[in-house]
Design a protein around this motif. Structure first.
Motif, PDB file in Angstrom:
ATOM      1  N   SER A 168      46.555  45.303  45.642  1.00  0.00           N
ATOM      2  CA  SER A 168      45.866  45.761  46.723  1.00  0.00           C
ATOM      3  C   SER A 168      46.789  45.952  47.960  1.00  0.00           C
ATOM      4  CB  SER A 168      44.800  44.777  47.243  1.00  0.00           C
ATOM      5  OG  SER A 168      43.745  44.681  46.055  1.00  0.00           O
TER       6      SER A 168
ATOM      7  N   SER B 190      35.881  43.758  42.749  1.00  0.00           N
ATOM      8  CA  SER B 190      36.927  44.382  43.192  1.00  0.00           C
ATOM      9  C   SER B 190      36.900  46.067  42.996  1.00  0.00           C
ATOM     10  CB  SER B 190      38.250  44.006  41.903  1.00  0.00           C
ATOM     11  OG  SER B 190      37.857  44.526  40.824  1.00  0.00           O
TER      12      SER B 190
ATOM     13  N   LYS C 195      41.704  50.082  40.377  1.00  0.00           N
ATOM     14  CA  LYS C 195      42.965  49.539  40.107  1.00  0.00           C
ATOM     15  C   LYS C 195      43.242  48.962  38.942  1.00  0.00           C
ATOM     16  CE  LYS C 195      44.022  48.613  45.143  1.00  0.00           C
ATOM     17  NZ  LYS C 195      44.561  49.975  45.147  1.00  0.00           N
TER      18      LYS C 195
ATOM     19  N   ASN D  32      49.170  48.652  47.352  1.00  0.00           N
ATOM     20  CA  ASN D  32      48.352  50.012  47.677  1.00  0.00           C
ATOM     21  C   ASN D  32      48.809  51.264  47.314  1.00  0.00           C
ATOM     22  OD1 ASN D  32      46.043  51.229  48.976  1.00  0.00           O
ATOM     23  ND2 ASN D  32      47.045  51.532  51.004  1.00  0.00           N
TER      24      ASN D  32
ATOM     25  N   TYR E  82      45.143  40.656  41.906  1.00  0.00           N
ATOM     26  CA  TYR E  82      44.443  41.950  42.587  1.00  0.00           C
ATOM     27  C   TYR E  82      44.787  41.932  43.990  1.00  0.00           C
ATOM     28  CZ  TYR E  82      40.717  44.825  44.309  1.00  0.00           C
ATOM     29  OH  TYR E  82      39.946  45.744  44.999  1.00  0.00           O
TER      30      TYR E  82
END
Ligand code: ZN
Length: 270
Positions: A148, A177, A181, A151, A144
């Motif tokens: 992230s 989270s 995603k 992005n 994650y």
């Protein structure tokens, strides 16, 4: 491969993930256009390519180039069958004692390079963390952090229930989270074995709902993240030797029945 696709359609599946070894074997004797023609004349559609192996921690320019060349080779195949997601698997058993930070920095660079090639074709990249100590990215929190930092809407996570369980990924991290995603969901269950045990391997996978995973807690965390079950189809992924002994019909019909009941019980919004 086509016999398996026929069975998947016959027993009710809407999508199929294509295994890299199976697809490669098929393409040795047939053209991508033949497969495209099959999908055009059937209801079943391809969802994800599973998978591009060892995408990160490639120590030489030649090694990195080899991976990107493989992506370039695959993109026209994906385009011809209208496949829109590629799963990428992290490297394992690396020689260096790399820190999590070093692994994350490298993975971000590599995912961006892969996405630079895939994104113009509308192809998304799903990072699948592998729940084994041998793998460089083996927990949800690490995966994650990486996506992230990348992005990009075209780069997300493949969450495989077995891998989530097998290295003790935390439902709290999942709940906190951004569920958008998570672009692939692999359903299965697992025998009750110690976390981190070397024998907690893919072969100990069970049909969804048949093992020790705390399904209710996992489902609660997924919902809390905002994960949308209506846009990400649930895939079933079990590599249990006994299941390979079953006939194709028994295997695929059981997979469909167990997956459907799992989705209805845990993933469908009440
Ligand atoms: Zn998986």
């Amino acid at each position: 491969m086509l016999a398996d696709l026929e069975a998947a359609e016959r027993y009710g599946f809407d999508y199929i993930d294509l295994r890299s070894d199976t697809l490669d074997a098929y393409l040795r004797s047939s053209a991508p256009e033949d497969l495209a023609e099959w999908f055009r004349s059937h209801r079943l559609k391809p969802h994800t390519y599973s998978a591009l192996m060892f995408f990160n921690w490639r120590r030489s320019r030649a090694d990195r180039q080899e991976l990107l060349d493989e992506v370039r080779r695959l993109i026209p195949v994906f385009n011809s069958i209208d496949l829109k997601t590629i799963a990428v698997i992290p490297s394992a058993n690396i020689a260096e004692h790399a820190t999590v930070g070093e692994i994350e920095d490298d993975a971000v660079v590599m995912l961006n390079k892969i996405a630079d090639l895939c994104e113009p074709h509308g192809i998304s990249v799903a990072l699948e963390f592998i729940g084994s100590g041998a793998f460089t990215i083996n927990r949800f929190d690490t995966a994650y952090d990486i996506v992230s930092t990348v992005n990009r809407t075209s780069v997300g996570i493949a969450l495989d229930v077995f891998h989530f369980h097998a290295m003790g990924s935390d439902c709290k991290d999942l709940a906190e989270s951004d569920g958008r995603k998570i672009i692939n969901l692999h359903l299965n269950d697992v025998e009750h074995l110690p976390i981190g045990a070397p024998y907690l391997t893919d072969e100990k996978r069970l049909w969804p709902g048949d093992g020790c995973v705390d399904k209710a807690r996992l489902a609660e965390a997924l919902h809390a993240s905002g994960f949308d079950t209506s846009t990400v189809p649930a895939a079933v992924e079990v590599f249990r030797p006994e299941y390979y002994e079953l006939s194709v019909d028994e295997n695929v019909s059981t997979a469909y029945r167990k997956t459907k009941s799992f989705v209805e019980q845990y993933l469908t919004e009440q």
